[in-house]
Scaffold this motif. Sequence first.
Motif, PDB file in Angstrom:
ATOM      1  N   SER A  42       0.816  -1.216   0.000  1.00 35.75           N
ATOM      2  CA  SER A  42       0.000   0.000   0.000  1.00 35.75           C
ATOM      3  C   SER A  42       0.848   1.263   0.000  1.00 35.75           C
ATOM      4  CB  SER A  42      -0.949   0.017   1.201  1.00 35.75           C
ATOM      5  OG  SER A  42      -0.229  -0.007   2.420  1.00 35.75           O
ATOM      6  N   CYS A  55      -5.362   1.359   0.144  1.00 34.58           N
ATOM      7  CA  CYS A  55      -5.049   0.916  -1.214  1.00 34.58           C
ATOM      8  C   CYS A  55      -5.756  -0.413  -1.431  1.00 34.58           C
ATOM      9  CB  CYS A  55      -3.535   0.763  -1.403  1.00 34.58           C
ATOM     10  SG  CYS A  55      -3.030   0.457  -3.109  1.00 34.58           S
ATOM     11  N   SER A  56      -6.420  -0.565  -2.539  1.00 32.09           N
ATOM     12  CA  SER A  56      -7.181  -1.792  -2.786  1.00 32.09           C
ATOM     13  C   SER A  56      -6.249  -2.990  -2.901  1.00 32.09           C
ATOM     14  CB  SER A  56      -8.009  -1.648  -4.064  1.00 32.09           C
ATOM     15  OG  SER A  56      -7.160  -1.582  -5.198  1.00 32.09           O
ATOM     16  N   ARG A  88      -1.146  -5.740  -7.850  1.00 38.57           N
ATOM     17  CA  ARG A  88      -0.563  -5.321  -9.126  1.00 38.57           C
ATOM     18  C   ARG A  88       0.842  -4.766  -8.906  1.00 38.57           C
ATOM     19  NH1 ARG A  88       0.814  -1.254 -11.974  1.00 38.57           N
ATOM     20  NH2 ARG A  88       0.243   0.256 -10.352  1.00 38.57           N
ATOM     21  N   ARG A  89       0.998  -3.983  -7.847  1.00 38.98           N
ATOM     22  CA  ARG A  89       2.317  -3.423  -7.540  1.00 38.98           C
ATOM     23  C   ARG A  89       3.280  -4.520  -7.114  1.00 38.98           C
ATOM     24  NH1 ARG A  89       0.507   1.564  -3.511  1.00 38.98           N
ATOM     25  NH2 ARG A  89      -0.694   2.776  -5.030  1.00 38.98           N
ATOM     26  N   GLU A 127      -4.848  -3.316  -6.410  1.00 39.94           N
ATOM     27  CA  GLU A 127      -3.719  -2.448  -6.728  1.00 39.94           C
ATOM     28  C   GLU A 127      -2.458  -2.902  -6.004  1.00 39.94           C
ATOM     29  OE1 GLU A 127      -1.276   0.598  -8.164  1.00 39.94           O
ATOM     30  OE2 GLU A 127      -3.117  -0.350  -8.903  1.00 39.94           O
ATOM     31  N   CYS A 128      -2.584  -3.303  -4.749  1.00 40.05           N
ATOM     32  CA  CYS A 128      -1.417  -3.800  -4.006  1.00 40.05           C
ATOM     33  C   CYS A 128      -0.830  -5.027  -4.695  1.00 40.05           C
ATOM     34  CB  CYS A 128      -1.813  -4.140  -2.566  1.00 40.05           C
ATOM     35  SG  CYS A 128      -2.168  -2.720  -1.522  1.00 40.05           S
ATOM     36  N   ASP A 148      -5.163   7.794   0.706  1.00 34.27           N
ATOM     37  CA  ASP A 148      -5.436   6.872  -0.394  1.00 34.27           C
ATOM     38  C   ASP A 148      -4.278   6.959  -1.386  1.00 34.27           C
ATOM     39  OD1 ASP A 148      -6.351   5.486  -2.633  1.00 34.27           O
ATOM     40  OD2 ASP A 148      -8.436   6.076  -2.298  1.00 34.27           O
ATOM     41  N   THR A 149      -3.417   5.956  -1.380  1.00 35.80           N
ATOM     42  CA  THR A 149      -2.231   6.015  -2.229  1.00 35.80           C
ATOM     43  C   THR A 149      -2.525   5.670  -3.685  1.00 35.80           C
ATOM     44  OG1 THR A 149      -1.588   3.737  -1.663  1.00 35.80           O
ATOM     45  CG2 THR A 149      -0.695   5.508  -0.298  1.00 35.80           C
ATOM     46  N   GLU A 150      -3.753   5.309  -3.985  1.00 37.62           N
ATOM     47  CA  GLU A 150      -4.149   5.160  -5.389  1.00 37.62           C
ATOM     48  C   GLU A 150      -4.551   6.501  -5.982  1.00 37.62           C
ATOM     49  OE1 GLU A 150      -6.387   1.516  -6.703  1.00 37.62           O
ATOM     50  OE2 GLU A 150      -6.745   1.334  -4.543  1.00 37.62           O
ATOM     51  N   GLN A 151      -4.890   7.446  -5.103  1.00 32.46           N
ATOM     52  CA  GLN A 151      -5.383   8.746  -5.559  1.00 32.46           C
ATOM     53  C   GLN A 151      -4.342   9.859  -5.422  1.00 32.46           C
ATOM     54  OE1 GLN A 151      -8.402   9.043  -6.996  1.00 32.46           O
ATOM     55  NE2 GLN A 151      -8.670   6.841  -6.697  1.00 32.46           N
TER      56      GLN A 151
END
Length: 211
Positions: free
Chosen positions: A48, A143-144, A150-151, A147-148, A186-189
């Motif tokens: 995240s 963080c979803s 994916r990273r 996404e985590c 929110d580390t995706e945003q």
Amino acid sequence: MNTNPLPPAESYKSSNLTWHRSNVTREDRYRLNGHKSCALWLTGLSGSGKSTLAFALEKELYRRGVSSYVLDGDNIRQGLNRDLGFAPEDRTENIRRIGETSKLFVDAGMFVIAAFISPDEGDRASVRGRFAGGEFLEVYVKCSLQECERRDPKGLYKKAREGTIPNFTGISAPYDVPDKPDLVIDTEQFTLEESVEFLLSELGERDYLNV
């Protein structure tokens, strides 16, 4: 200074203990450092961005002359908590030790930035309960899972999906999303720079950065 009571005597393995109080007060340390102290507890899934954010914040605090230190999950497990695994009871002890260590840093008048998955809500609440009001900020690094995964910066999700890492949070072990965190990032945003600036702004508004 408001402080939490010590745990009941029966919770210690030895009864022959005496608490020795320092002749240097928290206020003395604040005046010396030029700022107050606080524990920022960064919780979130693996990947995240907790550690990245923690060390970036530490660097910026240093640039501003603010004393701080990062306690990172992987780093701590290579030293202080090297004897612990990832079974539920080990995770609880891992967080308990970090909570106590964080309290020492806060008592020393420093900011401590603890970056740990800390998946269990009860464990996090127990840590918060060791601090007086205003000494502890729970920061949910949101963080979803998608996404985590994916990273997957350390390749851990891949191994967890393959079954080579048991008790992996988000895959084979649960993560309790914070119900009422003090702060959410929110580390995706938001970019890393925006996230650091947000935390610095919050610390300033909450009057931690001066005496």
